[in-house]
Enzyme design. Sequence first.
Site, PDB file in Angstrom:
ATOM      1  N   ASP A 325     -19.080 -10.566  13.894  1.00 47.95           N
ATOM      2  CA  ASP A 325     -20.040  -9.496  13.683  1.00 47.95           C
ATOM      3  C   ASP A 325     -20.754  -9.681  12.352  1.00 47.95           C
ATOM      4  O   ASP A 325     -20.138  -9.586  11.291  1.00 47.95           O
ATOM      5  CB  ASP A 325     -19.332  -8.142  13.697  1.00 47.95           C
ATOM      6  CG  ASP A 325     -20.326  -6.991  13.699  1.00 47.95           C
ATOM      7  OD1 ASP A 325     -21.541  -7.258  13.727  1.00 47.95           O
ATOM      8  OD2 ASP A 325     -19.897  -5.822  13.686  1.00 47.95           O
ATOM      9  N   GLU A 526     -24.721   2.453  11.287  1.00 49.87           N
ATOM     10  CA  GLU A 526     -23.532   1.999  10.569  1.00 49.87           C
ATOM     11  C   GLU A 526     -23.689   2.098   9.056  1.00 49.87           C
ATOM     12  O   GLU A 526     -24.762   1.895   8.522  1.00 49.87           O
ATOM     13  CB  GLU A 526     -23.206   0.560  10.969  1.00 49.87           C
ATOM     14  CG  GLU A 526     -24.427  -0.348  10.941  1.00 49.87           C
ATOM     15  CD  GLU A 526     -24.100  -1.787  11.281  1.00 49.87           C
ATOM     16  OE1 GLU A 526     -22.972  -2.224  11.072  1.00 49.87           O
ATOM     17  OE2 GLU A 526     -25.014  -2.474  11.781  1.00 49.87           O
TER      18      GLU A 526
HETATM   19  C1  BGC Z   1     -30.546  -5.797   9.889  1.00 46.27           C
HETATM   20  C2  BGC Z   1     -30.366  -5.370  11.315  1.00 46.27           C
HETATM   21  C3  BGC Z   1     -28.960  -5.608  11.765  1.00 46.27           C
HETATM   22  C4  BGC Z   1     -28.011  -4.954  10.841  1.00 46.27           C
HETATM   23  C5  BGC Z   1     -26.624  -5.296  11.257  1.00 46.27           C
HETATM   24  C6  BGC Z   1     -29.531  -5.146   9.018  1.00 46.27           C
HETATM   25  O1  BGC Z   1     -29.630  -5.662   7.733  1.00 46.27           O
HETATM   26  O2  BGC Z   1     -31.851  -5.503   9.460  1.00 46.27           O
HETATM   27  O3  BGC Z   1     -31.236  -6.126  12.079  1.00 46.27           O
HETATM   28  O4  BGC Z   1     -28.717  -5.172  13.071  1.00 46.27           O
HETATM   29  O5  BGC Z   1     -28.236  -5.382   9.498  1.00 46.27           O
HETATM   30  O6  BGC Z   1     -25.685  -4.680  10.470  1.00 46.27           O
HETATM   31  C1  BGC Z   2     -22.931  -4.278  13.978  1.00 48.73           C
HETATM   32  C2  BGC Z   2     -22.805  -4.701  15.409  1.00 48.73           C
HETATM   33  C3  BGC Z   2     -24.080  -5.347  15.884  1.00 48.73           C
HETATM   34  C4  BGC Z   2     -24.498  -6.453  14.942  1.00 48.73           C
HETATM   35  C5  BGC Z   2     -25.800  -7.116  15.322  1.00 48.73           C
HETATM   36  C6  BGC Z   2     -23.483  -5.383  13.117  1.00 48.73           C
HETATM   37  O1  BGC Z   2     -23.664  -4.965  11.808  1.00 48.73           O
HETATM   38  O2  BGC Z   2     -21.660  -3.884  13.497  1.00 48.73           O
HETATM   39  O3  BGC Z   2     -22.463  -3.604  16.213  1.00 48.73           O
HETATM   40  O4  BGC Z   2     -23.878  -5.824  17.178  1.00 48.73           O
HETATM   41  O5  BGC Z   2     -24.636  -5.934  13.648  1.00 48.73           O
HETATM   42  O6  BGC Z   2     -26.887  -6.321  15.059  1.00 48.73           O
END
Ligand code: BGC
Ligand code: BGC
Length: 847
Positions: A325, A526
Amino acid sequence: MKHQLKIMIGGGMVLLSLLSGCTKTETARKAESADADIWPTLTRAIEKSPAVEKRIDDLLAQMTTEEKVGQLIQPELRHITPEDIRKYHVGGVLNGGGSFPGENKYAKPADWVALADAFYNASMDDSDGRTAIPIIWGTDAVHGHNNVIGATVFPHNIALGAMGDPALVRKIGAVTAREIAVTGVDWSFAPTLAVVRDDRWGRTYESYSENPQLVKAYGGAMVEGLQGRAGTDDFLAADHVIAAAKHFIADGGTYGGVDRGDANISERELSDIHAPGYFSAIEAGVQTVMASFNSWQGKKLHGHEYLLTDVLKKKLGFDGFVVGDWSGHEFVPGCTKVSCPQAINAGLDMFMAPDANWKELYANTLQQVNAGTISQARLDDAVARILRVKIRAGLLEKGAPSTREFVGDAEHLGAPAHRAIAREAVQKSLVLLKNKNQLLPLNPNQNILVAGDGADNIGKQSGGWTISWQGTGNSNSDFPGGKSIYQGIAEQVNAAGGTVTLSESGNYKSKPDVAIVVFGEDPYAEMQGDAKNLAYSDAQNLQLLKKLRADGIPVVSLFITGRPLWVNRELNASDAFVVVWHPGSQGEGVADVILKTADNKINLDFSGKLSFSWPATPLQSPLNMGDENYQPLFAYGYGLTYQDVDSQDVDSLSDELSEEAASVIAETDAVRKVFDNRPLEPWQLVITDARNNASVVTGSSATLDTITLRAVDRHVQEDSRRAQWNGSGAGKLEFVAQQRSDLSSYFDAQGAMVFDVKVDAKPTQDVHLGMSCGQDCLAEKSISQLLANTVPDEWKTLSISLQCFTFDRLKTDMVLSPFYMRTDGNLDLTLHNIRIEKNTIANVQCN
Ligand code: BGC
Ligand code: BGC
């Protein structure tokens, strides 16, 4: 309050196993083999087949070590080209949340397909004599194909949990897969099988339930919907995609609900509470599992050999591949973003490597295989697993994405039939908490006022992971085919001959018969959504509820939220109270239930039941059914229908904060955050150039003539902002709101403005730091010297006494911008964690 301890699942009654006694000291684990008393033996719908295994062996025999290592790497869209794929034999690619082909939010399905073709063709180019292995592209389609404008956006998982309807979940999976297929993408990072136990976690809405049995009932159903039923021709057919069960394991079990934290629980609890969703997903044939950021008993999952290899792969028999991840491997002790043999050795099969430096990870991993740090056998097993999934998905035969069935058929994206399913899900997920004097359902043929900042706001009602990563920065026009909650109500009221007025602030000319107020949590995802306590505080809308009632108008509250929150004050101030969660793009599903038909009959009754316990105090977290001293305000499974007479004394819930709660909230109040990973409500980040052009920075970057701003990483992704002034004229960066904030208590309590800064190019002219309350209502302090004194490339915390801003014309109780910085010269700096604090000994004093 009645406690309903049963929930209907698929028509049958599932009794909740009360999960007590989980604290039993853990029995010593035999190294190398999963504890058979704890982990079940599963019956899997798909097993290895000799034919597929033979193909895998043949391919492996042809591949060089370089090609094999390439399969292990999954870079992100923003940092990869088809040429890279050709050269490094890259196995996978992803687009993160809010990442699009050409970095264009408005990219069309055809743009997605063109890029998918370019990636695919590069992966199949064997002109260098090497083996052609098709690449797979993964995306976070966590509530519909939510990165794509025009897709159907389904309610978030917490809402689906309230439906208690696995069959509908399967349908949602199937139509989501079809919409993903339209764009030529092969794989979705879903479903999330977290069983969230502490609702302060900012990903609570991605969880179906606190009840492992409900997550189990849904996990397999969602996997079947996305992938098609294993063992039938439907499995991974043209309108299905590969699923990813995530985040393995106990992401919802961390202490304090902290994102990426530690789940310090027994192995029995791990298996009984956090694993059942994986059991059904694996039985249904899920092809990938994503390792979690969190730790179990202090050890990071990305490096956890016992859980990834002994439990997941050996004991549970998972034969697909484990993907990491978002650079999660870097947190394994001894690892960095660009080197982590520990993760591969523990059982990770594909690194998610979203940063620009993924080629270093490739080179280091190759070197580690050559040096024997990673064994040939482990490398071959990882590649075999990736190939197995690609073969099962038919990718070796399917041809270029654009040649596949459904791909490019834009009419399937947001198709009416899909939206009808989303609307049904909205109807079934609404939970009625209060209905005094049976105010609901409303006769549409009356004069209805619709108010609140959530009423006509599809972005807000959709929540995080919607077009952008955090779900911020969207407007109604970003949802063609979607409807706001207000639009749904208005259509039905107008059709029935009633009148409807939309006023966010609740103003009206002719007194309405009833008011519907839509309010609640703003989008987050998140990390940024983690909360310290469960208090919902929204003085403005609470005031509005009270005012409407004082005017003699019955009030229906529609509460948008990603988790149960303490809303006793709002409940007391409402006649009816409905939790609408994050309904997504089909807001009309709300009107279907709360309004009667034009001939004044019940249209649809409420059937949603809480899949999470609802707290009686802001500090009641964790709170889960089966707790020893279970005293929720509304128990798991609660939800009224129109048949219930709500006879409780519902206007007098205790809305006083206990001393403890008051002090926890005051502690939170001692710091007024302006920017913490992102601009905090009510402030927005705006940059302005010399000609007064302004740009609200909602995406991850913005550029004007004199100043450029972009989101950058300090500790975690996008937690800081880098501002570069190019010296060609005045440029300003500011956090500013439409509404005023009273910060006078911070000035009274020895407050300071505090922020972390890293200066990459020192100022060439004067730099002013200021606060303002409108034109000519401001106070500034020059900070050029402070910035000039910093050490290059080093972070420094500056705390500047608010005394520095008391002179001049600032009205401290009417602040519009609590922080701005301006200069005419050159300057390059990065800001992190900007806040106003009480009782701070500032390192810069002004008197
Ligand atoms: C990105 C997102 C990504 C996320 C994952 C961000 O910094 O811009 O595209 O899904 O991080 O945690
Ligand atoms: C998140 C995931 C996600 C990945 C890609 C991560 O930060 O925890 O759930 O699939 O980013 O965007």
